[in-house]
Write a protein that holds these residues in place. Structure first.
Motif, PDB file in Angstrom:
ATOM      1  N   GLU A 283      -8.509  -6.370   0.340  1.00 35.86           N
ATOM      2  CA  GLU A 283      -9.104  -5.787   1.545  1.00 35.86           C
ATOM      3  C   GLU A 283      -8.116  -5.756   2.723  1.00 35.86           C
ATOM      4  OE1 GLU A 283     -12.605  -7.297   4.647  1.00 35.86           O
ATOM      5  OE2 GLU A 283     -11.789  -8.645   3.134  1.00 35.86           O
ATOM      6  N   ILE A 284      -7.294  -6.805   2.818  1.00 35.43           N
ATOM      7  CA  ILE A 284      -6.313  -6.877   3.906  1.00 35.43           C
ATOM      8  C   ILE A 284      -4.993  -6.226   3.489  1.00 35.43           C
ATOM      9  CG2 ILE A 284      -5.036  -8.412   5.448  1.00 35.43           C
ATOM     10  CD1 ILE A 284      -7.279 -10.498   5.011  1.00 35.43           C
ATOM     11  N   MET A 285      -4.502  -6.574   2.308  1.00 37.40           N
ATOM     12  CA  MET A 285      -3.181  -6.090   1.874  1.00 37.40           C
ATOM     13  C   MET A 285      -3.158  -4.572   1.705  1.00 37.40           C
ATOM     14  SD  MET A 285      -1.341  -8.828   1.911  1.00 37.40           S
ATOM     15  CE  MET A 285       0.214  -8.502   1.058  1.00 37.40           C
ATOM     16  N   ASP A 286      -4.303  -3.969   1.449  1.00 33.93           N
ATOM     17  CA  ASP A 286      -4.379  -2.506   1.302  1.00 33.93           C
ATOM     18  C   ASP A 286      -4.044  -1.764   2.594  1.00 33.93           C
ATOM     19  OD1 ASP A 286      -4.950  -2.496  -1.366  1.00 33.93           O
ATOM     20  OD2 ASP A 286      -7.126  -2.241  -1.139  1.00 33.93           O
ATOM     21  N   HIS A 287      -4.005  -2.493   3.707  1.00 31.72           N
ATOM     22  CA  HIS A 287      -3.644  -1.843   4.974  1.00 31.72           C
ATOM     23  C   HIS A 287      -2.141  -1.651   5.127  1.00 31.72           C
ATOM     24  CE1 HIS A 287      -7.800  -2.552   6.021  1.00 31.72           C
ATOM     25  NE2 HIS A 287      -7.622  -1.871   7.132  1.00 31.72           N
ATOM     26  N   LEU A 288      -1.369  -2.177   4.190  1.00 29.76           N
ATOM     27  CA  LEU A 288       0.089  -2.059   4.295  1.00 29.76           C
ATOM     28  C   LEU A 288       0.582  -0.714   3.763  1.00 29.76           C
ATOM     29  CD1 LEU A 288       1.781  -5.335   2.990  1.00 29.76           C
ATOM     30  CD2 LEU A 288       1.929  -4.384   5.300  1.00 29.76           C
ATOM     31  N   ALA A 289       1.632  -0.187   4.385  1.00 27.48           N
ATOM     32  CA  ALA A 289       2.275   1.030   3.888  1.00 27.48           C
ATOM     33  C   ALA A 289       2.880   0.730   2.511  1.00 27.48           C
ATOM     34  CB  ALA A 289       3.368   1.461   4.861  1.00 27.48           C
ATOM     35  N   PRO A 290       2.889   1.644   1.553  1.00 28.59           N
ATOM     36  CA  PRO A 290       2.517   3.052   1.715  1.00 28.59           C
ATOM     37  C   PRO A 290       1.023   3.343   1.551  1.00 28.59           C
ATOM     38  CG  PRO A 290       3.355   2.702  -0.480  1.00 28.59           C
ATOM     39  CD  PRO A 290       3.463   1.383   0.244  1.00 28.59           C
ATOM     40  N   LYS A 291       0.248   2.365   1.123  1.00 33.01           N
ATOM     41  CA  LYS A 291      -1.171   2.648   0.948  1.00 33.01           C
ATOM     42  C   LYS A 291      -1.885   2.771   2.292  1.00 33.01           C
ATOM     43  CE  LYS A 291      -4.917   1.365  -2.139  1.00 33.01           C
ATOM     44  NZ  LYS A 291      -5.449   0.331  -3.033  1.00 33.01           N
ATOM     45  N   GLY A 292      -1.590   1.841   3.175  1.00 34.04           N
ATOM     46  CA  GLY A 292      -2.239   1.825   4.480  1.00 34.04           C
ATOM     47  C   GLY A 292      -1.276   2.183   5.596  1.00 34.04           C
ATOM     48  N   ALA A 293      -1.711   1.959   6.829  1.00 34.99           N
ATOM     49  CA  ALA A 293      -0.968   2.453   7.987  1.00 34.99           C
ATOM     50  C   ALA A 293      -0.029   1.416   8.600  1.00 34.99           C
ATOM     51  CB  ALA A 293      -1.960   2.934   9.040  1.00 34.99           C
ATOM     52  N   VAL A 294      -0.171   0.150   8.238  1.00 38.04           N
ATOM     53  CA  VAL A 294       0.686  -0.876   8.854  1.00 38.04           C
ATOM     54  C   VAL A 294       2.059  -0.839   8.173  1.00 38.04           C
ATOM     55  CG1 VAL A 294       0.991  -3.348   9.298  1.00 38.04           C
ATOM     56  CG2 VAL A 294      -1.308  -2.341   9.399  1.00 38.04           C
ATOM     57  N   TYR A 295       3.081  -0.500   8.958  1.00 37.82           N
ATOM     58  CA  TYR A 295       4.392  -0.292   8.344  1.00 37.82           C
ATOM     59  C   TYR A 295       5.170  -1.589   8.162  1.00 37.82           C
ATOM     60  CZ  TYR A 295       8.494   2.033   6.717  1.00 37.82           C
ATOM     61  OH  TYR A 295       9.527   2.440   5.909  1.00 37.82           O
TER      62      TYR A 295
END
Ligand SMILES: *Cc1c(COP(=O)(O)O)cnc(C)c1O
Length: 429
Positions: A283-295
């Motif tokens: 749920e949290i790690m999915d926010h990381l790039a390239p999947k999510g927006a946190v670069y």
């Protein structure tokens, strides 16, 4: 002079490297004298440029937990090196390491590799901010989370040793977003949440602090932090750069039975090569790039040599059922026996220990936060340090650091260490 070559090398180094070192504590500024230049390490021992050997209680600040230059790890690195040093592409090895860690560490569903503990903590906080859409973080006085801007505020060992609680170069804005609390003071944390309602993204903590000397969480402090974070929608970040794979394979989360939302790793995870990592649930790690927006990115992240060294070190530990009992027992013996000798010399002291981390504080009855760590007698520590060094025992060169015991320390090394403590002449000057 016994440190002749080190002395000459240090003079030369200072011409080309700021302060002669690539990381400040190495310069011995706190304990004084010439830093000892090492040329090799094997098992429990370091050998310096003058040919003297030392029993090592730093172990590269933790990574050499199985002892230096372990033959299994060495061979694995050599084999890996023949296949190439770095590709800048994904490799199967990275998945192998990630799977191994996810399968053996609690509350971790995905892990991202980086190249240092600093990067891991910096990235974990960015992710926490991105995930919660809040700006502020809480950190504890005396805790060190690497040298990124948000953390260099009352940051323990390196910084205190050099007398600057806060580094120049940190902007007011950054400092404002970092709230400070006293280690082991849950009421202060509750107050911070009360006064910054809805603004705190995360609380970051060394679950056993190692950067103000070794300081343990007391009165269910970690459990209480978990509750406060849950009540306020903030993430709890365990900085397990020291404690990860050391207090238990699952680090402090396992040792204390407390779940963190994000965990950072370093030191042991690379087995002596440069590795850091941060990890958490999907749920949290999915926010990381390239999947999510946190670069977040790194040219050498997941480097094959570093992954190999880390994986082989972690496997040695995991496949050895007696590993933690052994290093913990060694540390316990050192704690008890050193304590006995210091008592017999009427040297008031406090030894803090958890697992294979410990440190000796002089002239103080208890140390449970940064103020108390500062009130210990550091000039006496410095005398002790130099006495031990002369006798071939390499302790961390600051009273604000922790001893990291390796599995290569056996009875002979313990006995030699205790003999050195026994010959320590205490003068109350
Ligand atoms: C060493 C350390 C770091 C920083 O790791 P580096 O690899 O030196 O950047 C962060 N947190 C803790 C608790 C550490 O001990």
């Amino acid at each position: 002079m016994i440190y002749q070559r080190s002395s000459a090398l240090f003079t030369e180094a200072q011409r080309y490297i700021p302060g002669g070192v690539n990381s400040p504590v190495r310069a011995f500024k706190s304990v004084g004298g010439v830093p000892v230049f090492m040329k090799s390490a094997k098992g429990a021992y370091l050998t310096d440029e003058d040919g003297r050997t030392y029993i090592d209680y730093i172990n590269s600040w933790g990574p050499a937990i199985v002892g230096h230059t372990h033959p299994v790890v060495l061979e694995a690195i050599q084999k890996q090196a023949e296949k190439g040093f770095s590709f800048g592409t994904p490799t199967e090895l990275e998945t192998e390491v990630a799977r191994f860690i996810v399968n053996n560490v609690p509350n971790v569903e995905q892990i991202r590799m980086v190249s240092s503990g600093t990067e891991a903590c910096m990235s974990a906080v960015r992710l926490a901010r991105g995930f919660t859409q809040r700006d502020k973080i809480v950190k504890f006085e005396g805790c060190y989370h690497g040298h990124s801007d948000s953390f260099l505020i009352k940051a323990g060992s390196g910084a205190v040793t050099f007398g600057n609680p806060n580094s120049p170069g940190i902007t007011q804005g950054t400092a404002r977003d970092t709230l400070l609390a006293r280690y082991n003071d849950i009421e202060q944390v509750q107050d911070l949440f009360r006064h910054n309602e809805g603004e705190i993204a995360a609380v970051i903590i060394e679950p056993v602090a190692g950067n103000m000397g070794c300081v343990l969480p007391e009165n269910n402090f970690l459990q209480e932090l978990r509750k406060v974070c849950d009540a306020n929608g903030a993430l709890l970040i365990f900085d397990e750069v020291m404690t990860g794979f050391r207090l238990a394979f699952g680090g402090a989360q396992e040792a204390f039975g407390v779940k963190a939302d994000l965990v950072t790793y370093g030191k042991v995870i690379g087995g002596g090569l440069p590795v850091g990592a941060f990890a958490g649930r999907n749920e949290i790690m999915d926010h990381l790039a390239p999947k999510g927006a946190v670069y977040q990115a790194g040219t050498l992240s997941g480097n094959p040599l570093a992954m190999r060294a880390g994986l082989e070190t972690l496997k040695l530990i995991k496949n050895d059922a007696g590993f933690y009992d052994r290093i913990n027992k060694t540390t316990e013996t050192l704690d008890f026996e050193i304590g006995k000798i210091l008592n017999s010399k009427d040297i008031q002291h406090r030894i803090n220990r958890k697992g294979s981390m410990m440190s000796v504080f002089f002239h103080i009855a208890a140390v449970s936060d940064f103020d108390e760590a500062q009130r210990a007698n550091h000039s006496l520590f410095n005398n002790f340090f130099h006495h031990m060094l002369k006798n071939g025992i390499y302790l961390p060169p600051s009273g604000y650091e922790t001893y990291f015991i390796s599995d290569a320390v056996k009875e002979e090394e313990i006995n030699r260490t205790l003999e050195a403590v026994q010959s320590f002449e205490y003068s109350n000057k």
